[in-house]
Structures are given as structure tokens and as C-alpha cells.
Design a protein around this motif. Structure first.
Motif, short mmCIF file in Angstrom:
data_model
loop_
_atom_site.label_atom_id
_atom_site.label_comp_id
_atom_site.label_asym_id
_atom_site.label_seq_id
_atom_site.Cartn_x
_atom_site.Cartn_y
_atom_site.Cartn_z
N ILE A 128 10.44 20.93 -41.27
CA ILE A 128 9.51 21.30 -42.32
C ILE A 128 8.64 20.10 -42.67
N GLN A 129 7.33 20.28 -42.62
CA GLN A 129 6.39 19.25 -43.02
C GLN A 129 5.39 19.84 -44.00
N LYS A 130 4.90 18.99 -44.92
CA LYS A 130 3.99 19.48 -45.95
C LYS A 130 2.72 18.64 -45.99
N ALA A 131 1.61 19.31 -46.26
CA ALA A 131 0.34 18.65 -46.51
C ALA A 131 -0.09 19.02 -47.92
N ARG A 132 -0.66 18.05 -48.64
CA ARG A 132 -0.92 18.27 -50.06
C ARG A 132 -2.28 17.73 -50.48
N GLY A 133 -2.98 18.54 -51.24
CA GLY A 133 -4.20 18.11 -51.90
C GLY A 133 -4.01 18.21 -53.41
N TYR A 134 -4.90 17.59 -54.16
CA TYR A 134 -4.79 17.60 -55.62
C TYR A 134 -6.09 17.07 -56.21
N GLY A 135 -6.26 17.25 -57.52
CA GLY A 135 -7.41 16.65 -58.17
C GLY A 135 -8.25 17.63 -58.97
N LEU A 136 -9.32 17.10 -59.55
CA LEU A 136 -10.21 17.88 -60.40
C LEU A 136 -11.01 18.90 -59.59
N ASN A 150 -17.82 13.64 -52.65
CA ASN A 150 -17.11 13.30 -51.41
C ASN A 150 -15.78 14.03 -51.33
N PRO A 151 -15.36 14.45 -50.15
CA PRO A 151 -14.08 15.14 -49.99
C PRO A 151 -12.91 14.20 -50.26
N LEU A 152 -11.76 14.80 -50.55
CA LEU A 152 -10.55 14.03 -50.86
C LEU A 152 -9.92 13.49 -49.58
N PHE A 153 -9.52 12.21 -49.62
CA PHE A 153 -8.76 11.58 -48.56
C PHE A 153 -7.35 11.28 -49.07
N VAL A 154 -6.34 11.56 -48.28
CA VAL A 154 -4.95 11.26 -48.62
C VAL A 154 -4.36 10.39 -47.51
N ASN A 155 -3.82 9.25 -47.89
CA ASN A 155 -3.27 8.28 -46.91
C ASN A 155 -4.29 7.92 -45.83
N ASP A 213 -9.01 23.78 -46.78
CA ASP A 213 -8.13 24.60 -47.61
C ASP A 213 -7.44 23.81 -48.71
N LEU A 214 -7.30 22.50 -48.54
CA LEU A 214 -6.58 21.69 -49.52
C LEU A 214 -7.50 20.90 -50.43
N GLN A 215 -8.79 20.95 -50.20
CA GLN A 215 -9.73 20.24 -51.06
C GLN A 215 -9.75 20.88 -52.45
N PRO A 216 -9.73 20.09 -53.52
CA PRO A 216 -9.71 20.66 -54.87
C PRO A 216 -11.06 21.09 -55.40
N SER A 217 -12.15 20.64 -54.77
CA SER A 217 -13.49 20.88 -55.28
C SER A 217 -14.43 21.26 -54.15
N THR A 218 -15.54 21.91 -54.50
CA THR A 218 -16.57 22.22 -53.51
C THR A 218 -17.42 20.99 -53.19
#
Length: 316
Positions: free
Chosen positions: A115-123, A157-162, A169-174
Motif C-alpha cells: 500500500i502506497q499513498k500520495a497526498r495533496g493539501y492546501g488552500l 503555481n501548482p503544489l509540489f510535495v517532496n 487530481d491532488l491539487q487543492p486549487s485551480t
């Protein structure tokens, strides 16, 4: 304002706010003594709404049929919270300001039995909406409210994680501006303590500076509301959500867009004639998606609402 009017105001805002999601996998799927009407607030009245929503997705669809797939993405879920502030500028004109935050947007993968997970978050995008009571006949229990709004991103700008850009699909904003139009109609039946209401919204997203445009959406909701006992109200809602395809890199994105019909049950309870708690449960009853997409299984939401009369001193 009566408790009955308080509830109807709250639940309409809750459901409009609950629909405000942006990524394709996740989107394809009020208070004492203040407001005089359903769609707008009385002059110099302020409304505060705090909101939480959970969505769970686990079934792939092609068109209107569920399909099995070898895709490693097995399910997805998100936790979303937000706040709305509304102010009555005049007895017919109200302005709403809202902001939302994804606590998490999570995808769960099964890769080599692990099992592996990918995660987005933010305003999310912020929003401002002006609503006008265009036709109000209290003696007949009829109200028609229209509204225009705009959205603005807190980041272009799109969200970057690590160090890596996460998927659409995981971006919090347009990451782009947007506009919306609203129409709310309600009809009271006081003899049977029931109300019929429709809440309709069109939302358009502009293209981001990364040359990507999220699909526009049309949402139509139909409500039947009924007083159960003192301070307790129930609502049955049928909601249809239609979303156009996303557009990027000079073409429409294949696995985006579609139509979803949801049956929703809601309850609201008034505390001390000031605080109002509401909860709802959404269950999709019909789906029709472009391409192959992971789709919603269920969702639920809660809200807390409070109105303040700024014409007089009131304790919070």
C-alpha cells in the motif's frame, strides 16, 4: 427570523459550499434573529458558517457502467474544511466571502502488494459572491434570489510535495480565476410546515498560467424540507452535477468530465436560538463519466452557523 427560516438559509449555503471542489476525482462528487429571506440577509446582519466535508471514492466507471480495472489506484478520499462570511448590505443585497482548505486529498495505491499513498493539501480558491433578492413575496411564501461571484487563487503555481509536482487530481486549487452565477428559488407551504427550494449554480474556470483549464460545472439541487419537532428540521435533496471536460496542452483531457446524480439527506438543529448545527449524507444514485474515472461512493458533511445583528449590541 424564525428557526424554520434559519435552517433553510443554512442548508442552502452548506450545500453550495459543499460542492466547491476542484480536482476531477473529487468534484465528480443559519441563525437567530437575522435573515429576513432565504437567499439574502437583512441589512447590517452578519452570518458565520464553519464547515467540514469528507468524500470517499472507490469505484471506476466508463460511461454509466462500473468497470473492473488493473489500475494500481484503488481508492481516494479527502477531508475538506471551510468558512463563509455573509453580510447584508441592504435588505435585498448580500455579499458572501468564502475560503476552503483541503486537510488532505489522498490517493491509495496497491503496488507489488504494498500500500502506497500520495497526498495533496492546501488552500482552495477564495470566493466572493453578490446575491440580490430579485422577487420576494412574503405573503405568498415565494422568493427568487440571483447572484454573481468570482474566484481567485492564493497561488498561481501548482503544489509540489517532496520536490515533485503532484497530479492534477491532488491539487487543492485551480491556480486560476473563475466566475459563477447563482439562482435560488423557494416556495413556502406553512400549513404543512414544508418548503420546496431549488439552488442552481454555473461555475466557469479560466485557464491557469500552466495552460490548464478545469472544466466548467452546472449544479442543480431540488429540496423538500419539513419540520420534524421543535428546533429539528429534515431535508431530502436530489442534486445533479454536470461537469465539462478539462482542457490542457491544446486538447481536452480524455478522462475528465461527466454527470453525477446524488440523493442527500440532511438534518438541522437549533441551540439556544443562536447556534445551528447541520449534517448531511450524500449517496450517488446515477453516474455517467467520460473515459474511465474513479468515482464517489459516499460523502458526509457538518456545519456550524451563527448570525449577528450589527444594528444592536449582541453577545457572541
Amino acid at each position: 427570523m424564525t428557526s424554520r427560516r434559519v435552517f433553510f438559509c443554512s442548508i442552502s449555503v452548506i450545500l453550495l459550499f459543499a460542492n466547491k471542489t476542484f480536482a476531477q476525482c473529487c468534484s465528480m462528487g443559519s441563525p437567530a434573529g437575522a435573515s429576513t429571506y432565504v437567499g439574502v440577509l437583512a441589512k447590517n446582519h452578519l452570518r458565520f458558517i464553519a464547515f467540514y466535508r469528507y468524500n470517499y471514492l472507490d469505484t471506476y466507471y466508463e460511461g454509466y457502467k462500473p468497470v473492473k480495472t488493473l489500475n494500481s489506484l484503488k481508492n481516494s478520499f479527502f477531508n475538506y474544511s471551510g468558512v463563509t462570511l455573509s453580510y447584508g448590505i441592504t435588505k435585498r443585497l448580500t455579499v458572501d466571502a468564502d475560503i476552503g482548505y483541503f486537510i488532505n486529498k489522498t490517493q491509495v495505491f496497491l503496488i507489488n502488494d504494498t500500500i502506497q499513498k500520495a497526498r495533496g493539501y492546501g488552500l482552495t480558491n477564495g470566493g466572493v459572491t453578490f446575491k440580490y433578492g430579485a422577487f420576494i413575496k412574503p405573503q405568498k411564501g415565494i422568493e427568487l434570489t440571483v447572484g454573481l461571484g468570482f474566484k481567485y487563487p492564493f497561488s498561481f503555481n501548482p503544489l509540489f510535495v517532496n520536490g515533485s509536482k503532484i497530479t492534477i487530481d491532488l491539487q487543492p486549487s485551480t491556480n486560476a480565476f473563475g466566475a459563477s452565477a447563482h439562482v435560488i428559488f423557494s416556495k413556502d407551504f406553512p400549513a404543512i410546515t414544508m418548503r420546496f427550494m431549488t439552488v442552481n449554480k454555473y461555475e466557469y474556470n479560466f485557464t491557469s498560467n500552466k495552460d490548464y483549464r478545469y472544466g466548467s460545472s452546472i449544479t442543480n439541487s431540488f429540496f423538500l424540507s419539513k419540520k420534524v419537532v421543535k428546533n429539528l428540521f429534515a431535508v431530502l435533496q436530489l442534486r445533479n452535477e454536470f461537469r465539462f471536460k478539462d482542457y490542457g496542452n491544446g486538447e481536452f483531457a480524455y478522462n475528465t468530465g461527466g454527470e453525477l446524480m446524488i440523493l442527500s439527506a440532511s438534518i438541522s438543529y437549533s441551540l439556544f436560538h443562536a447556534w445551528h448545527l447541520a449534517g448531511l449524507f450524500d449517496l450517488p444514485v446515477w453516474k455517467n463519466y467520460n473515459g474511465r474515472q474513479l468515482t464517489p461512493k459516499y460523502s458526509f458533511a457538518f456545519s456550524l452557523t451563527r448570525d449577528f445583528n450589527l444594528n444592536k449590541k449582541s453577545k457572541i
